[in-house]
Each structure stands twice: as C-alpha cells, then as structure tokens.
Design a protein around this motif. Structure first.
Motif, PDB file in Angstrom:
ATOM      1  N   MET A  29       0.828  -1.199   0.000  1.00 17.64           N
ATOM      2  CA  MET A  29       0.000   0.000   0.000  1.00 17.64           C
ATOM      3  C   MET A  29       0.868   1.257   0.000  1.00 17.64           C
ATOM      4  N   TYR A  30       1.887   1.296   0.859  1.00 20.80           N
ATOM      5  CA  TYR A  30       2.755   2.471   0.928  1.00 20.80           C
ATOM      6  C   TYR A  30       3.547   2.654  -0.372  1.00 20.80           C
ATOM      7  N   LYS A  31       3.956   1.556  -0.991  1.00 24.56           N
ATOM      8  CA  LYS A  31       4.667   1.632  -2.271  1.00 24.56           C
ATOM      9  C   LYS A  31       3.756   2.220  -3.335  1.00 24.56           C
ATOM     10  N   LEU A  32       2.510   1.751  -3.391  1.00 27.36           N
ATOM     11  CA  LEU A  32       1.559   2.279  -4.363  1.00 27.36           C
ATOM     12  C   LEU A  32       1.313   3.767  -4.136  1.00 27.36           C
ATOM     13  N   ALA A  33       1.166   4.157  -2.885  1.00 27.48           N
ATOM     14  CA  ALA A  33       0.926   5.563  -2.565  1.00 27.48           C
ATOM     15  C   ALA A  33       2.126   6.423  -2.974  1.00 27.48           C
ATOM     16  N   SER A  34       3.329   5.947  -2.738  1.00 20.87           N
ATOM     17  CA  SER A  34       4.515   6.720  -3.103  1.00 20.87           C
ATOM     18  C   SER A  34       4.661   6.825  -4.626  1.00 20.87           C
ATOM     19  N   ASP A  35       4.084   5.855  -5.341  1.00 25.89           N
ATOM     20  CA  ASP A  35       4.095   5.889  -6.804  1.00 25.89           C
ATOM     21  C   ASP A  35       2.872   6.629  -7.354  1.00 25.89           C
ATOM     22  N   LEU A  36       2.133   7.292  -6.465  1.00 23.62           N
ATOM     23  CA  LEU A  36       0.931   8.067  -6.816  1.00 23.62           C
ATOM     24  C   LEU A  36      -0.189   7.190  -7.384  1.00 23.62           C
ATOM     25  N   PHE A  38      -2.967   6.110  -5.977  1.00 21.90           N
ATOM     26  CA  PHE A  38      -3.804   6.238  -4.787  1.00 21.90           C
ATOM     27  C   PHE A  38      -5.042   5.349  -4.816  1.00 21.90           C
ATOM     28  N   GLU A  39      -5.619   5.147  -5.980  1.00 21.06           N
ATOM     29  CA  GLU A  39      -6.807   4.308  -6.070  1.00 21.06           C
ATOM     30  C   GLU A  39      -6.470   2.856  -5.706  1.00 21.06           C
ATOM     31  N   ARG A  40      -5.378   2.357  -6.251  1.00 17.72           N
ATOM     32  CA  ARG A  40      -4.963   0.987  -5.943  1.00 17.72           C
ATOM     33  C   ARG A  40      -4.528   0.870  -4.480  1.00 17.72           C
ATOM     34  N   ALA A  41      -3.873   1.916  -3.956  1.00 18.96           N
ATOM     35  CA  ALA A  41      -3.475   1.915  -2.550  1.00 18.96           C
ATOM     36  C   ALA A  41      -4.715   1.845  -1.661  1.00 18.96           C
ATOM     37  N   GLY A  42      -5.779   2.529  -2.062  1.00 16.41           N
ATOM     38  CA  GLY A  42      -7.034   2.493  -1.313  1.00 16.41           C
ATOM     39  C   GLY A  42      -7.649   1.105  -1.315  1.00 16.41           C
ATOM     40  N   GLU A  43      -7.535   0.407  -2.434  1.00 18.29           N
ATOM     41  CA  GLU A  43      -8.056  -0.965  -2.518  1.00 18.29           C
ATOM     42  C   GLU A  43      -7.297  -1.878  -1.554  1.00 18.29           C
TER      43      GLU A  43
END
Length: 60
Positions: A29-36, A38-43
């Motif tokens: 999740m944090y990796k996805l968020a750092s890669d912008l 955000f939608e996938r990080a939310g999932e």
C-alpha cells in the motif's frame, strides 16, 4: 472471488500468518501511494481493513 470466500480464507490463517499478510499488504500500500497510485493503494487499504476486522470477529 466472492466476499464469503475471502472471509473463509482469512479465518483459516493463524495469527502469525495474518500478521505477516497484513504487513506485506501495508508495504504494498505504501509503495503504491509513493508511486501516486492512490486508487490501488485504497483498494489494498480496504483489504487490510477486512483482514483486521475478520481477526477480531474470529476472536469472539
């Protein structure tokens, strides 16, 4: 995969396995968020919440 099958899978995990799975998902999740992503990080965040919620339901 249906909701019920996910919950059944979670119940079968030991507390140690569950903790490892949550830690792995949090890292993802944090990796996805750092890669912008955000939608996938939310999932992924929602998956973590389901795992944590099922842990408390199983303990009752």
């Amino acid at each position: 995969i249906e909701e019920n099958s996910d919950e059944q899978m979670v119940v079968q995990l030991s507390p140690v396995q569950l903790a490892k799975e949550i830690k792995l998902l949090e890292k993802q999740m944090y990796k996805l968020a750092s890669d912008l992503e955000f939608e996938r990080a939310g999932e992924v965040r929602n998956q973590i919440k389901k795992l944590k919620d099922s842990q408390f339901k199983a303990a009752l």
